[in-house]
Design an enzyme around this catalytic site. Sequence first.
Site, PDB file in Angstrom:
ATOM      1  N   ASP A 220      -4.366   5.418   6.291  1.00  0.00           N
ATOM      2  CA  ASP A 220      -4.949   6.574   6.806  1.00  0.00           C
ATOM      3  C   ASP A 220      -6.052   6.320   7.988  1.00  0.00           C
ATOM      4  OD1 ASP A 220      -5.688   9.067   7.441  1.00  0.00           O
ATOM      5  OD2 ASP A 220      -6.633   9.410   5.334  1.00  0.00           O
TER       6      ASP A 220
ATOM      7  N   ARG B  24       1.720  12.237  -9.053  1.00  0.00           N
ATOM      8  CA  ARG B  24       2.086  10.846  -9.071  1.00  0.00           C
ATOM      9  C   ARG B  24       3.482  10.701  -9.167  1.00  0.00           C
ATOM     10  NH1 ARG B  24      -2.019   7.665  -7.562  1.00  0.00           N
ATOM     11  NH2 ARG B  24      -4.200   8.122  -8.794  1.00  0.00           N
TER      12      ARG B  24
ATOM     13  N   GLU C 275       0.914  -1.243  -0.140  1.00  0.00           N
ATOM     14  CA  GLU C 275       0.030  -0.104   0.099  1.00  0.00           C
ATOM     15  C   GLU C 275       1.055   1.111   0.141  1.00  0.00           C
ATOM     16  OE1 GLU C 275      -2.635   1.466  -0.391  1.00  0.00           O
ATOM     17  OE2 GLU C 275      -4.284   0.782   0.692  1.00  0.00           O
ATOM     18  N   ASP C 276       0.268   2.352  -0.509  1.00  0.00           N
ATOM     19  CA  ASP C 276       0.999   3.579  -0.430  1.00  0.00           C
ATOM     20  C   ASP C 276       1.124   4.096   1.111  1.00  0.00           C
ATOM     21  OD1 ASP C 276      -1.501   4.116  -0.549  1.00  0.00           O
ATOM     22  OD2 ASP C 276      -1.406   5.788  -2.103  1.00  0.00           O
TER      23      ASP C 276
ATOM     24  N   PHE D 207      -1.739  16.123   4.039  1.00  0.00           N
ATOM     25  CA  PHE D 207      -2.015  15.606   2.850  1.00  0.00           C
ATOM     26  C   PHE D 207      -0.803  15.375   2.068  1.00  0.00           C
ATOM     27  CE2 PHE D 207      -3.603  14.914  -1.564  1.00  0.00           C
ATOM     28  CZ  PHE D 207      -4.363  13.913  -1.132  1.00  0.00           C
TER      29      PHE D 207
HETATM   30  P1  5GP Z   1      -7.638   4.847   3.917  1.00  0.00           P
HETATM   31  O1  5GP Z   1      -8.827   3.746   3.735  1.00  0.00           O
HETATM   32  O2  5GP Z   1      -6.759   4.241   5.077  1.00  0.00           O
HETATM   33  O3  5GP Z   1      -8.322   5.977   4.786  1.00  0.00           O
HETATM   34  O4  5GP Z   1      -7.030   5.426   2.867  1.00  0.00           O
HETATM   35  C1  5GP Z   1      -6.151   4.735   2.363  1.00  0.00           C
HETATM   36  C2  5GP Z   1      -6.086   5.587   0.856  1.00  0.00           C
HETATM   37  O5  5GP Z   1      -6.409   6.783   0.782  1.00  0.00           O
HETATM   38  C3  5GP Z   1      -4.660   5.342   0.241  1.00  0.00           C
HETATM   39  O6  5GP Z   1      -4.218   4.139  -0.282  1.00  0.00           O
HETATM   40  C4  5GP Z   1      -4.466   6.571  -0.491  1.00  0.00           C
HETATM   41  O7  5GP Z   1      -4.816   6.075  -1.769  1.00  0.00           O
HETATM   42  C5  5GP Z   1      -5.387   7.557   0.017  1.00  0.00           C
HETATM   43  N1  5GP Z   1      -4.801   8.545   1.097  1.00  0.00           N
HETATM   44  C6  5GP Z   1      -4.833   8.756   2.516  1.00  0.00           C
HETATM   45  N2  5GP Z   1      -3.917   9.702   2.806  1.00  0.00           N
HETATM   46  C7  5GP Z   1      -3.388  10.097   1.781  1.00  0.00           C
HETATM   47  C8  5GP Z   1      -2.560  11.371   1.471  1.00  0.00           C
HETATM   48  O8  5GP Z   1      -2.318  11.955   2.299  1.00  0.00           O
HETATM   49  N3  5GP Z   1      -2.318  11.657   0.246  1.00  0.00           N
HETATM   50  C9  5GP Z   1      -2.849  10.921  -0.890  1.00  0.00           C
HETATM   51  N4  5GP Z   1      -2.502  11.500  -2.039  1.00  0.00           N
HETATM   52  N5  5GP Z   1      -3.598   9.803  -0.696  1.00  0.00           N
HETATM   53  C10 5GP Z   1      -3.942   9.519   0.758  1.00  0.00           C
END
Ligand code: 5GP
Length: 177
Positions: free
Chosen positions: A103, A165, A99-100, A152
């Site tokens: 959050d 990206r 995963e990137d 962010f």
């Molecule tokens: P979660 O489901 O854990 O809230 O979010 C996961 C996804 O939200 C990540 O795979 C990513 O695509 C996006 N995301 C969460 N925080 C960020 C951020 O700070 N920047 C970006 N570009 N994407 C984020």
Amino acid sequence: MEKGNLEVMISYNEILDRVKLLADAINRDFAGEELLVIGVLKGAWIFMADLVKYIDLPMEISFISVSSYSGARTTSSGVVRLLCDVDRPVERKNVIVVEDIIDTGLTINYLKKILSVRNPNSLKVCSLLDKPSRRLADINPDYCGFSIPDEFVVGYGLDYNGYYRNLRDICKLKLSN
Ligand code: 5GP
């Protein structure tokens, strides 16, 4: 493209040093085994490309695509949708989901649920970034690159509204009004 202020949070050199350490840990933990490495599109593609270059184990590669942010938003919608499934069988495999960023944790929680019912031998999560302060689901990565504050970020595969990206570094994005 919407203009924003970018400030480098983690440089490419720092990222690469950390990626090598993550690969070392995976090499140690799975010595003598085979892997199925699944990248979560699109954010994890650059991280995954760097990571697998330093993993010296036999592996299959696949991708899965989900959506939790819609359009020009910087917070998760909380609703995770499967856009494209893996093209490899998961049963009896040592799966590492790449995963990137984690959050709220809702995306990875969803992915773990849909993959674990396919009976993998093991199922681990490797995330480049972690924002633990925003967690809603009770889940943490098994391998984590950097824990970051609630900012962010874009670059190194992560986008805002489809852009940024290709930035080499991970940068804080502040949108100008
Ligand atoms: P979660 O489901 O854990 O809230 O979010 C996961 C996804 O939200 C990540 O795979 C990513 O695509 C996006 N995301 C969460 N925080 C960020 C951020 O700070 N920047 C970006 N570009 N994407 C984020």
